[in-house]
Design a protein around this motif. Structure first.
Motif, PDB file in Angstrom:
ATOM      1  N   TYR A   1       0.919  -1.138   0.000  1.00 10.02           N
ATOM      2  CA  TYR A   1       0.000   0.000   0.000  1.00 10.02           C
ATOM      3  C   TYR A   1       0.960   1.189   0.000  1.00 10.02           C
ATOM      4  CZ  TYR A   1      -3.739   3.064   1.882  1.00 10.02           C
ATOM      5  OH  TYR A   1      -4.670   4.047   2.090  1.00 10.02           O
TER       6      TYR A   1
ATOM      7  N   MET B   1       0.655   4.681   1.959  1.00  5.92           N
ATOM      8  CA  MET B   1       0.771   4.514   3.416  1.00  5.92           C
ATOM      9  C   MET B   1       2.183   4.067   3.784  1.00  5.92           C
ATOM     10  SD  MET B   1      -1.534   2.187   5.992  1.00  5.92           S
ATOM     11  CE  MET B   1      -0.971   1.789   7.650  1.00  5.92           C
TER      12      MET B   1
ATOM     13  N   LYS C   1       4.726   5.758   6.371  1.00  2.00           N
ATOM     14  CA  LYS C   1       5.272   5.026   7.533  1.00  2.00           C
ATOM     15  C   LYS C   1       6.805   5.076   7.534  1.00  2.00           C
ATOM     16  CE  LYS C   1       1.608   4.053   9.558  1.00  2.00           C
ATOM     17  NZ  LYS C   1       1.319   4.701  10.838  1.00  2.00           N
TER      18      LYS C   1
ATOM     19  N   ASP D   1       5.474  -2.086  11.094  1.00  2.00           N
ATOM     20  CA  ASP D   1       4.526  -1.008  10.783  1.00  2.00           C
ATOM     21  C   ASP D   1       4.307  -0.674   9.310  1.00  2.00           C
ATOM     22  OD1 ASP D   1       3.872  -0.588  13.388  1.00  2.00           O
ATOM     23  OD2 ASP D   1       5.285   1.053  13.707  1.00  2.00           O
TER      24      ASP D   1
ATOM     25  N   PRO E   1       3.109  -1.336   5.563  1.00  2.00           N
ATOM     26  CA  PRO E   1       2.227  -2.258   4.836  1.00  2.00           C
ATOM     27  C   PRO E   1       2.824  -2.758   3.518  1.00  2.00           C
ATOM     28  CG  PRO E   1       1.406  -0.018   4.647  1.00  2.00           C
ATOM     29  CD  PRO E   1       2.605   0.042   5.554  1.00  2.00           C
TER      30      PRO E   1
ATOM     31  N   LYS F   1      -6.221  -5.660   9.233  1.00  2.00           N
ATOM     32  CA  LYS F   1      -6.440  -4.350   9.848  1.00  2.00           C
ATOM     33  C   LYS F   1      -7.091  -3.432   8.827  1.00  2.00           C
ATOM     34  CE  LYS F   1      -2.561  -4.653  13.016  1.00  2.00           C
ATOM     35  NZ  LYS F   1      -1.124  -4.437  13.115  1.00  2.00           N
TER      36      LYS F   1
ATOM     37  N   ALA G   1      -7.181   0.431   7.585  1.00  2.00           N
ATOM     38  CA  ALA G   1      -6.555   1.754   7.659  1.00  2.00           C
ATOM     39  C   ALA G   1      -7.535   2.785   7.117  1.00  2.00           C
ATOM     40  CB  ALA G   1      -5.266   1.778   6.846  1.00  2.00           C
TER      41      ALA G   1
ATOM     42  N   LYS H   1      -4.759   6.157   5.769  1.00  3.67           N
ATOM     43  CA  LYS H   1      -3.387   5.652   5.979  1.00  3.67           C
ATOM     44  C   LYS H   1      -2.995   5.472   7.442  1.00  3.67           C
ATOM     45  CE  LYS H   1      -2.009   7.988   1.732  1.00  3.67           C
ATOM     46  NZ  LYS H   1      -3.010   9.067   1.731  1.00  3.67           N
ATOM     47  N   GLU H   2      -3.995   5.462   8.330  1.00  9.04           N
ATOM     48  CA  GLU H   2      -3.714   5.181   9.748  1.00  9.04           C
ATOM     49  C   GLU H   2      -4.649   4.060  10.204  1.00  9.04           C
ATOM     50  OE1 GLU H   2      -1.479   6.406  11.834  1.00  9.04           O
ATOM     51  OE2 GLU H   2      -0.693   8.025  10.574  1.00  9.04           O
ATOM     52  N   ILE H   3      -4.106   3.143  11.030  1.00  7.60           N
ATOM     53  CA  ILE H   3      -4.938   2.099  11.617  1.00  7.60           C
ATOM     54  C   ILE H   3      -5.752   2.759  12.743  1.00  7.60           C
ATOM     55  CG2 ILE H   3      -4.938  -0.177  12.723  1.00  7.60           C
ATOM     56  CD1 ILE H   3      -3.395  -0.365  10.111  1.00  7.60           C
ATOM     57  N   LYS H   4      -7.082   2.664  12.614  1.00  7.38           N
ATOM     58  CA  LYS H   4      -7.930   3.379  13.578  1.00  7.38           C
ATOM     59  C   LYS H   4      -8.785   2.408  14.387  1.00  7.38           C
ATOM     60  CE  LYS H   4      -7.134   7.783  12.586  1.00  7.38           C
ATOM     61  NZ  LYS H   4      -7.691   8.426  11.393  1.00  7.38           N
TER      62      LYS H   4
END
Lengths: 145, 79
Positions: free
Chosen positions: A59, A62, A66, A125, A127, B50, B52, B55-58
């Protein structure tokens, strides 16, 4: 705004690329210690099948974010002179390099610690997804421990 | 509301596409989206993944809106 460097490289990371990267640091004479992590694709045996290659996808948006966050966190935690991260996308055969993490510091201890921190954060962390491909073209999805 | 959902890795294999539009009631949260997708794709029920949001895991109670970039992420395996 600071331009973000892209981390992803299509295909395997060549040993010559790593050598060039080391050479480029010879002008930075405040550095006293480099530490390097190289991730290599392992020919694991899974239920009688041998892994021939891993095909990486990500991804991307993202993942780049990260990587950026991890870089910033590492720089604020450790006194590093510089840091470089490269990760493969696409197919990387067993025995080839898929991850290259390179840190440089005035002294060795910081370089050792920062490198371990960085590699663990990347595995946890970012992806990126690895598909382990067997000789007969079947596959399984890899999961980091 | 219509939400764009992205799929990656083994999840894209299950859904057989890399993205699609999902219709959910206005004011739905992440949990409700997850349940809908697990109904639509039964194989997701046996999988750890998960979600996202932008672009953040919430957390699963976060409310969704049509501007969100939503992605289903299987376990990471970089490096």
């Amino acid at each position: 705004m600071k331009k973000r460097k892209t981390v992803f490289i299509e295909g395997p990371i060549k040993p010559s690329f790593i050598a060039n990267s080391i050479e480029k640091h010879q002008i930075k004479t405040s550095i006293g210690a480099h530490d390097i992590f190289l991730g290599q694709v392992r020919a694991d045996e899974i239920e009688g099948n041998i892994v021939q290659a891993i095909e990486y996808s990500a991804y991307k948006d993202m993942a780049e974010e990260k990587f950026h966050e991890i870089r910033e966190a590492t720089f604020s935690k450790y006194d590093l002179t510089c840091m470089h991260i490269y990760h493969s996308l696409g197919k990387v055969k067993a025995g080839e390099i898929c991850l290259f993490v390179f840190v440089s510091a005035p002294h060795r201890r910081v370089a050792f610690e920062a490198l371990e921190f960085l590699v663990e954060e990347i595995k946890k962390d970012v992806p990126v997804f690895g598909k382990e491909i067997f000789e007969d073209e079947t596959h399984v999805w890899k999961v980091n421990n | 509301m219509e939400l764009k959902v992205l799929y990656f890795g083994m999840i894209a294999e299950i859904t057989n596409c890399q993205e699609e539009m999902i219709f959910l009631e206005q004011g739905s949260n992440v949990d409700q989206l997850e349940n809908l997708l697990k109904d639509k794709y039964r194989k997701l029920q046996d999988l750890s993944f998960k979600i996202a949001i932008d672009k953040e895991i919430k957390s699963n109670i976060v409310l969704l809106n049509t501007k969100n970039e939503i992605a289903l992420l299987p376990p990471f395996s970089g490096g």
